[in-house]
Design a protein around this motif. Sequence first.
Motif, PDB file in Angstrom:
ATOM      1  N   ALA A 201       0.832  -1.218   0.000  1.00  0.00           N
ATOM      2  CA  ALA A 201       0.000   0.000   0.000  1.00  0.00           C
ATOM      3  C   ALA A 201       0.859   1.257   0.000  1.00  0.00           C
ATOM      4  O   ALA A 201       0.456   2.295  -0.533  1.00  0.00           O
ATOM      5  CB  ALA A 201      -0.935  -0.010   1.216  1.00  0.00           C
ATOM      6  N   THR A 202       2.056   1.190   0.580  1.00  0.00           N
ATOM      7  CA  THR A 202       2.911   2.377   0.648  1.00  0.00           C
ATOM      8  C   THR A 202       3.968   2.418  -0.467  1.00  0.00           C
ATOM      9  O   THR A 202       4.915   3.201  -0.400  1.00  0.00           O
ATOM     10  CB  THR A 202       3.602   2.464   2.030  1.00  0.00           C
ATOM     11  N   GLY A 203       3.805   1.558  -1.478  1.00  0.00           N
ATOM     12  CA  GLY A 203       4.691   1.644  -2.644  1.00  0.00           C
ATOM     13  C   GLY A 203       6.000   0.894  -2.501  1.00  0.00           C
ATOM     14  O   GLY A 203       6.989   1.216  -3.149  1.00  0.00           O
ATOM     15  N   PHE A 204       6.044  -0.120  -1.635  1.00  0.00           N
ATOM     16  CA  PHE A 204       7.209  -1.004  -1.475  1.00  0.00           C
ATOM     17  C   PHE A 204       8.472  -0.275  -1.024  1.00  0.00           C
ATOM     18  O   PHE A 204       9.526  -0.353  -1.675  1.00  0.00           O
ATOM     19  CB  PHE A 204       7.466  -1.794  -2.779  1.00  0.00           C
ATOM     20  N   PRO A 205       8.397   0.425   0.137  1.00  0.00           N
ATOM     21  CA  PRO A 205       9.591   1.126   0.617  1.00  0.00           C
ATOM     22  C   PRO A 205      10.779   0.198   0.870  1.00  0.00           C
ATOM     23  O   PRO A 205      11.928   0.627   0.695  1.00  0.00           O
ATOM     24  CB  PRO A 205       9.114   1.787   1.932  1.00  0.00           C
ATOM     25  N   SER A 206      10.539  -1.056   1.248  1.00  0.00           N
ATOM     26  CA  SER A 206      11.676  -1.956   1.502  1.00  0.00           C
ATOM     27  C   SER A 206      12.367  -2.370   0.204  1.00  0.00           C
ATOM     28  O   SER A 206      13.569  -2.623   0.189  1.00  0.00           O
ATOM     29  CB  SER A 206      11.225  -3.208   2.265  1.00  0.00           C
ATOM     30  N   VAL A 207      11.600  -2.447  -0.885  1.00  0.00           N
ATOM     31  CA  VAL A 207      12.201  -2.759  -2.185  1.00  0.00           C
ATOM     32  C   VAL A 207      13.094  -1.594  -2.635  1.00  0.00           C
ATOM     33  O   VAL A 207      14.265  -1.785  -2.992  1.00  0.00           O
ATOM     34  CB  VAL A 207      11.105  -3.029  -3.239  1.00  0.00           C
ATOM     35  N   TYR A 208      12.522  -0.388  -2.597  1.00  0.00           N
ATOM     36  CA  TYR A 208      13.252   0.778  -3.129  1.00  0.00           C
ATOM     37  C   TYR A 208      14.297   1.323  -2.155  1.00  0.00           C
ATOM     38  O   TYR A 208      15.283   1.919  -2.573  1.00  0.00           O
ATOM     39  CB  TYR A 208      12.260   1.881  -3.532  1.00  0.00           C
ATOM     40  N   GLY A 209      14.089   1.098  -0.844  1.00  0.00           N
ATOM     41  CA  GLY A 209      15.017   1.652   0.143  1.00  0.00           C
ATOM     42  C   GLY A 209      16.078   0.664   0.598  1.00  0.00           C
ATOM     43  O   GLY A 209      17.129   1.074   1.103  1.00  0.00           O
ATOM     44  N   LEU A 210      15.811  -0.643   0.455  1.00  0.00           N
ATOM     45  CA  LEU A 210      16.756  -1.648   0.953  1.00  0.00           C
ATOM     46  C   LEU A 210      17.202  -2.622  -0.141  1.00  0.00           C
ATOM     47  O   LEU A 210      18.381  -2.720  -0.459  1.00  0.00           O
ATOM     48  CB  LEU A 210      16.107  -2.451   2.094  1.00  0.00           C
ATOM     49  N   GLY A 211      16.259  -3.392  -0.682  1.00  0.00           N
ATOM     50  CA  GLY A 211      16.609  -4.511  -1.559  1.00  0.00           C
ATOM     51  C   GLY A 211      17.289  -4.077  -2.856  1.00  0.00           C
ATOM     52  O   GLY A 211      18.387  -4.571  -3.188  1.00  0.00           O
ATOM     53  N   ALA A 212      16.662  -3.161  -3.585  1.00  0.00           N
ATOM     54  CA  ALA A 212      17.221  -2.778  -4.890  1.00  0.00           C
ATOM     55  C   ALA A 212      18.561  -2.034  -4.740  1.00  0.00           C
ATOM     56  O   ALA A 212      19.527  -2.359  -5.457  1.00  0.00           O
ATOM     57  CB  ALA A 212      16.194  -1.968  -5.687  1.00  0.00           C
ATOM     58  N   PRO A 213      18.691  -1.073  -3.804  1.00  0.00           N
ATOM     59  CA  PRO A 213      20.013  -0.444  -3.637  1.00  0.00           C
ATOM     60  C   PRO A 213      21.086  -1.445  -3.207  1.00  0.00           C
ATOM     61  O   PRO A 213      22.247  -1.319  -3.601  1.00  0.00           O
ATOM     62  CB  PRO A 213      19.794   0.609  -2.535  1.00  0.00           C
ATOM     63  N   ALA A 214      20.712  -2.449  -2.415  1.00  0.00           N
ATOM     64  CA  ALA A 214      21.703  -3.452  -2.000  1.00  0.00           C
ATOM     65  C   ALA A 214      22.120  -4.341  -3.178  1.00  0.00           C
ATOM     66  O   ALA A 214      23.268  -4.797  -3.238  1.00  0.00           O
ATOM     67  CB  ALA A 214      21.165  -4.302  -0.851  1.00  0.00           C
ATOM     68  N   LEU A 215      21.206  -4.593  -4.118  1.00  0.00           N
ATOM     69  CA  LEU A 215      21.602  -5.308  -5.345  1.00  0.00           C
ATOM     70  C   LEU A 215      22.674  -4.510  -6.092  1.00  0.00           C
ATOM     71  O   LEU A 215      23.681  -5.052  -6.549  1.00  0.00           O
ATOM     72  CB  LEU A 215      20.401  -5.491  -6.279  1.00  0.00           C
ATOM     73  N   ASP A 216      22.455  -3.190  -6.199  1.00  0.00           N
ATOM     74  CA  ASP A 216      23.423  -2.324  -6.879  1.00  0.00           C
ATOM     75  C   ASP A 216      24.768  -2.354  -6.145  1.00  0.00           C
ATOM     76  O   ASP A 216      25.831  -2.462  -6.761  1.00  0.00           O
ATOM     77  CB  ASP A 216      22.923  -0.869  -6.922  1.00  0.00           C
ATOM     78  N   GLU A 217      24.693  -2.244  -4.804  1.00  0.00           N
ATOM     79  CA  GLU A 217      25.905  -2.233  -3.990  1.00  0.00           C
ATOM     80  C   GLU A 217      26.646  -3.576  -4.119  1.00  0.00           C
ATOM     81  O   GLU A 217      27.867  -3.624  -4.247  1.00  0.00           O
ATOM     82  CB  GLU A 217      25.504  -1.967  -2.523  1.00  0.00           C
ATOM     83  N   GLY A 218      25.885  -4.678  -4.101  1.00  0.00           N
ATOM     84  CA  GLY A 218      26.491  -6.007  -4.227  1.00  0.00           C
ATOM     85  C   GLY A 218      27.190  -6.165  -5.573  1.00  0.00           C
ATOM     86  O   GLY A 218      28.278  -6.734  -5.656  1.00  0.00           O
TER      87      GLY A 218
END
Length: 306
Positions: free
Chosen positions: A179-196
């Motif tokens: 409902a809030t637009g997937f803050p964990s995807v955009y704030g945690l998961g996807a940036p960590a993929l980039d960092e990895g």
Amino acid sequence: MSAALALRVCPRAPQNPASGEKAALTPEAIGALATACLRLEVETWPKPGLVSHVDNGSHADMDAALLHRSAGGLEPFFAAIAKAAGAGADMDRLRGVGMAAEAEMLAATGGVNTHRGAIFGLGLLCAAAALRNAREPTLGATVSRRWGRAIHEGPAAPHSHGSRAARRYGASGARGEAATGFPSVYGLGAPALDEGLRLAPHDPEAARVQAIFALIAGVADTNILHRGGAEGLAFAQRRAAEFLDRGGVGAPGWRERAARVHDEFVARRLSPGGSADLLSMSLFVRAVERPARSMRSEFDHARGAQ
Ligand SMILES: CC(C)(COP(=O)(O)OP(=O)(O)OC[C@H]1O[C@@H](n2cnc3c(N)ncnc32)[C@H](O)[C@@H]1O)[C@@H](O)C(=O)NCCC(=O)NCCS
Ligand SMILES: Nc1ncnc2c1ncn2[C@@H]1O[C@H](COP(=O)(O)OP(=O)(O)OP(=O)(O)O)[C@@H](O)[C@H]1O
């Protein structure tokens, strides 16, 4: 993903040259991509407590073959969700397709909940991918703006593990995340993929491990709350944060350290299923929103792993 492979994995509908708008993916391409993301999540090790191609983690009722069977059976449903969204479906209509997908999952697995959370979150992102255009910054923003209110106010199963954990511990769970637009995807998961990928440029599995640890460290996962309570969640978040603080997948010996965390989760029967779902969703949003930078060999591998 190279431009040629992007076209193979996600053939796009023709671009509208007059408006210059981003072309939407076809429903079939969206379904194929969503299933590839579920397969890539399975093919990631070490993932604390979770099922992978290496072992079954904290699960007696699931293995990698079952998760692949479930992922394959869901592909037409992800395509159907995208098609319905493209035709203007409201949340009630999307929910109907999601429930049919759950029924297919239970039939394919003999009644095991392999992907309920993933059907919901990835399904909504598939719906948003079908509507992708230049005006919406992200797929998550589309989900929140178009269906956020209906997700929030819609029917909930009062006795599910997730809603029990939500009531008891005040976690907003899968519904709150969507409902809030997937803050964990955009704030945690996807940036960590980039960092990895930056830390270990030649090892796409390492990028996925970095992402699962970042998600476990930051998400109030109702699966962990259900099995381990607040104490289990604090333990899981602490261990994941320690791994990241020591340099994550950029530090020598990271795989052994990650495997030890995995063993500790298994010893406590903890399983961060919500974080696993969010890893699949992170792969999906990066592949749709930044196709040129996605990982070619990863998606080739996922399509081969069945
Ligand atoms: C919302 C759903 C997932 C119900 O979840 P509920 O919270 O009641 O509990 P349940 O234990 O059944 O499943 C929760 C699952 O969410 C995932 N999860 C757990 N914590 C989190 C979190 N913080 N963030 C995201 N996902 C999480 C896990 O995989 C977990 O297994 C779902 O069953 C539902 O409403 N399905 C209807 C289908 C639908 O609306 N589809 C929409 C179109 S695809
Ligand atoms: N690789 C994975 N390993 C384990 N769970 C996963 C994995 N990938 C996704 N999940 C998610 O985890 C959820 C299943 O978790 P789990 O089996 O702990 O839940 P449950 O069936 O509600 O509870 P329990 O097994 O404790 O009775 C699914 O909804 C699924 O979306």
